[in-house]
Design a protein around this motif. Structure first.
Motif, PDB file in Angstrom:
ATOM      1  N   VAL A 232     -10.981 -16.642  20.164  1.00 33.80           N
ATOM      2  CA  VAL A 232     -11.449 -17.093  18.774  1.00 33.80           C
ATOM      3  C   VAL A 232     -12.482 -15.835  18.528  1.00 33.80           C
ATOM      4  N   ALA A 233     -13.356 -15.745  19.363  1.00 36.07           N
ATOM      5  CA  ALA A 233     -14.534 -14.995  19.426  1.00 36.07           C
ATOM      6  C   ALA A 233     -14.150 -13.422  19.418  1.00 36.07           C
ATOM      7  N   LEU A 234     -13.134 -12.968  20.051  1.00 31.59           N
ATOM      8  CA  LEU A 234     -12.401 -11.843  20.051  1.00 31.59           C
ATOM      9  C   LEU A 234     -11.723 -11.464  18.640  1.00 31.59           C
ATOM     10  N   ASN A 235     -11.224 -12.596  18.044  1.00 32.49           N
ATOM     11  CA  ASN A 235     -11.048 -12.489  16.560  1.00 32.49           C
ATOM     12  C   ASN A 235     -12.015 -12.093  15.485  1.00 32.49           C
ATOM     13  N   ASN A 236     -12.974 -12.850  15.682  1.00 31.76           N
ATOM     14  CA  ASN A 236     -14.223 -12.901  15.102  1.00 31.76           C
ATOM     15  C   ASN A 236     -14.891 -11.527  15.198  1.00 31.76           C
ATOM     16  N   LEU A 237     -14.679 -11.023  16.339  1.00 26.73           N
ATOM     17  CA  LEU A 237     -15.296  -9.755  16.560  1.00 26.73           C
ATOM     18  C   LEU A 237     -14.633  -8.463  15.657  1.00 26.73           C
ATOM     19  N   ALA A 238     -13.190  -8.693  15.878  1.00 27.00           N
ATOM     20  CA  ALA A 238     -12.344  -7.652  15.280  1.00 27.00           C
ATOM     21  C   ALA A 238     -12.212  -7.756  13.796  1.00 27.00           C
ATOM     22  N   HIS A 239     -12.572  -9.010  13.332  1.00 28.84           N
ATOM     23  CA  HIS A 239     -12.469  -9.035  11.748  1.00 28.84           C
ATOM     24  C   HIS A 239     -13.536  -9.601  11.123  1.00 28.84           C
ATOM     25  N   GLY A 240     -14.833  -9.565  11.611  1.00 28.24           N
ATOM     26  CA  GLY A 240     -15.962 -10.234  11.251  1.00 28.24           C
ATOM     27  C   GLY A 240     -16.880  -9.215  10.313  1.00 28.24           C
ATOM     28  N   SER A 241     -16.420  -8.062  10.042  1.00 29.99           N
ATOM     29  CA  SER A 241     -17.250  -7.079   9.128  1.00 29.99           C
ATOM     30  C   SER A 241     -16.291  -6.488   8.172  1.00 29.99           C
ATOM     31  N   ILE A 242     -16.787  -5.874   7.281  1.00 30.31           N
ATOM     32  CA  ILE A 242     -16.171  -5.295   5.969  1.00 30.31           C
ATOM     33  C   ILE A 242     -15.289  -4.105   6.646  1.00 30.31           C
ATOM     34  N   MET A 243     -15.907  -3.218   7.331  1.00 32.17           N
ATOM     35  CA  MET A 243     -15.373  -2.068   8.073  1.00 32.17           C
ATOM     36  C   MET A 243     -14.845  -2.436   9.659  1.00 32.17           C
ATOM     37  N   ALA A 244     -13.642  -2.271   9.895  1.00 28.43           N
ATOM     38  CA  ALA A 244     -13.244  -2.536  11.080  1.00 28.43           C
ATOM     39  C   ALA A 244     -13.971  -1.860  12.330  1.00 28.43           C
ATOM     40  N   ASP A 245     -14.445  -2.487  13.242  1.00 28.82           N
ATOM     41  CA  ASP A 245     -15.492  -1.812  14.510  1.00 28.82           C
ATOM     42  C   ASP A 245     -14.518  -1.671  15.611  1.00 28.82           C
ATOM     43  N   TYR A 246     -13.523  -0.675  15.725  1.00 27.49           N
ATOM     44  CA  TYR A 246     -12.466  -0.256  16.546  1.00 27.49           C
ATOM     45  C   TYR A 246     -13.009  -0.377  17.984  1.00 27.49           C
ATOM     46  N   GLY A 247     -14.275   0.493  18.167  1.00 27.06           N
ATOM     47  CA  GLY A 247     -14.726   0.541  19.502  1.00 27.06           C
ATOM     48  C   GLY A 247     -15.021  -0.771  20.149  1.00 27.06           C
ATOM     49  N   ALA A 248     -15.770  -1.489  19.288  1.00 24.11           N
ATOM     50  CA  ALA A 248     -16.234  -2.845  19.976  1.00 24.11           C
ATOM     51  C   ALA A 248     -15.070  -3.681  20.054  1.00 24.11           C
ATOM     52  N   SER A 249     -13.983  -3.677  19.197  1.00 25.02           N
ATOM     53  CA  SER A 249     -12.853  -4.351  19.320  1.00 25.02           C
ATOM     54  C   SER A 249     -12.405  -4.327  20.573  1.00 25.02           C
ATOM     55  N   MET A 250     -12.104  -2.985  20.916  1.00 22.17           N
ATOM     56  CA  MET A 250     -11.115  -2.473  22.066  1.00 22.17           C
ATOM     57  C   MET A 250     -12.138  -3.083  23.290  1.00 22.17           C
ATOM     58  N   SER A 251     -13.450  -2.724  23.307  1.00 26.62           N
ATOM     59  CA  SER A 251     -13.929  -3.182  24.560  1.00 26.62           C
ATOM     60  C   SER A 251     -13.900  -4.519  24.697  1.00 26.62           C
ATOM     61  N   GLY A 252     -14.066  -5.512  23.686  1.00 25.91           N
ATOM     62  CA  GLY A 252     -13.769  -6.787  23.743  1.00 25.91           C
ATOM     63  C   GLY A 252     -12.633  -7.255  24.449  1.00 25.91           C
ATOM     64  N   ALA A 253     -11.414  -6.452  23.902  1.00 22.87           N
ATOM     65  CA  ALA A 253     -10.087  -6.785  24.307  1.00 22.87           C
ATOM     66  C   ALA A 253      -9.903  -6.594  25.811  1.00 22.87           C
ATOM     67  N   LEU A 254     -10.592  -5.550  26.192  1.00 21.22           N
ATOM     68  CA  LEU A 254     -10.673  -5.322  27.789  1.00 21.22           C
ATOM     69  C   LEU A 254     -11.375  -6.354  28.661  1.00 21.22           C
ATOM     70  N   LEU A 255     -12.549  -6.581  28.117  1.00 19.13           N
ATOM     71  CA  LEU A 255     -13.417  -7.694  28.517  1.00 19.13           C
ATOM     72  C   LEU A 255     -12.694  -8.723  28.933  1.00 19.13           C
ATOM     73  N   ALA A 256     -11.962  -9.321  27.817  1.00 20.70           N
ATOM     74  CA  ALA A 256     -11.254 -10.611  27.520  1.00 20.70           C
ATOM     75  C   ALA A 256     -10.097 -10.542  28.639  1.00 20.70           C
ATOM     76  N   SER A 257      -9.448  -9.541  28.885  1.00 23.35           N
ATOM     77  CA  SER A 257      -8.330  -9.414  30.033  1.00 23.35           C
ATOM     78  C   SER A 257      -8.795  -9.445  31.297  1.00 23.35           C
ATOM     79  N   ILE A 258     -10.133  -9.153  31.585  1.00 25.27           N
ATOM     80  CA  ILE A 258     -10.454  -8.777  33.071  1.00 25.27           C
ATOM     81  C   ILE A 258     -10.258 -10.192  33.829  1.00 25.27           C
ATOM     82  N   PRO A 259     -10.688 -11.435  33.340  1.00 24.51           N
ATOM     83  CA  PRO A 259     -10.292 -12.527  34.253  1.00 24.51           C
ATOM     84  C   PRO A 259      -8.917 -12.994  34.603  1.00 24.51           C
ATOM     85  N   THR A 260      -7.920 -12.849  33.717  1.00 25.98           N
ATOM     86  CA  THR A 260      -6.573 -12.872  33.886  1.00 25.98           C
ATOM     87  C   THR A 260      -6.075 -11.727  34.980  1.00 25.98           C
ATOM     88  N   LEU A 261      -6.790 -10.339  34.722  1.00 27.71           N
ATOM     89  CA  LEU A 261      -6.462  -9.380  35.456  1.00 27.71           C
ATOM     90  C   LEU A 261      -6.766  -9.705  36.882  1.00 27.71           C
TER      91      LEU A 261
END
Length: 282
Positions: A232-261
């Protein structure tokens, strides 16, 4: 002499060559999204443009990672508070169910097992409204405790199936020997069956950990606003602003995948071994 040399000369194997080509192409296909995630996570807002998706960053920046970590670190902790107890509880319940249904049969055991398996085929979307009404009417509230309950209940069918298949491979003579020594059902399970159940526990814990960590629908409906999990926090990070922050969204996606990896890297070989141990009845 020349004929003998010709016989020992290695020949080109087209089958092996094509096999390696397909493996390399498959690996490249799998790694392409990872490459895009990685390079975009180091791009600035002006550089992270769809037209430059495949290009390396003009200037390598780490502020996206700092922003993603600041936003997601509380949610990562919430997800750990969710996945650890839900995985352990569902694994224990599945283990006990599998033991009773495989080695301590009772009248109608096959019917009960079939009814439990029906839960595997119920999609989340089909039960969301009834579950919402149950939670509201029972006044359970929303939060991590509700998500733990949801994942435990929804995980029981698959954990029961895995453990039952594994316990079917345990020789009946071992259970009979415990009964002859005077051990009841609980003592037999705790002293004889549970210590040799580690392969199946590894399989179930990895499965449940991954399912609960990556879940978004249950978290969105029952997680509440005070303690969002990482999806949910990753979804908010990706869609929480008027202009999409691609860099932060990609960083967040990688961080979120580290535990399962990390879970798959550390326990992957045990996962495959646990699956195979219950695949053939010995």
């Amino acid at each position: 002499m020349s004929q003998q040399l010709d016989k020992t000369k290695p020949t080109f194997n087209w089958v092996t060559f094509l096999r390696y080509v397909l493996l390399i192409l498959s690996l490249a296909l799998v790694l392409m999204p990872v490459y895009v995630l990685f390079v975009t996570s180091f791009k600035g807002s002006a550089d992270a443009d769809p037209s430059r998706t495949w290009m390396l960053p003009q200037v390598w920046e780490t502020k996206n990672w700092s922003k993603a970590w600041t936003t997601l670190s509380p949610a990562i902790l919430n997800s750990l508070m969710l996945v650890i107890p839900s995985s352990i509880i569902s694994a224990m319940l599945g283990s006990m169910n599998g033991f009773v249904l495989s080695k301590w049969r009772f009248p109608g055991a096959n019917v009960v097992f079939t009814l439990i398996l029906f839960g595997m085929f119920l999609p989340y979307q089909a039960v969301m409204i009834p579950l919402m009404r149950i939670v509201i009417n029972a006044d359970i509230g929303f939060g991590i405790h509700t998500l733990i309950l949801m994942h435990v209940v929804y995980g029981i069918p698959i954990t029961t199936l895995i453990f039952r298949n594994y316990y079917e491979t345990i020789p009946e003579e071992l259970i009979e020997a415990a009964r002859v020594d005077g051990a009841g059902m609980i003592r037999t399970y705790a002293s004889v069956v549970l210590p040799i159940s580690i392969p199946s526990f590894v399989v179930v814990l990895i499965w449940q950990f991954t399912s609960a960590w990556n879940d978004f629908l249950f978290a969105l409906f029952f997680g509440g606003n005070k303690s969002p999990v990482v999806t949910v926090a990753l979804n908010n990070l990706a869609h929480g602003s008027i202009m999409a922050d691609y860099g932060a969204s990609m960083s967040g996606a990688l961080l979120a995948s580290i535990p399962t990896l990390l879970v798959y890297v550390l326990l992957g070989k045990y996962f495959v071994g646990g699956l195979m141990s219950g695949s053939v009845k010995g």
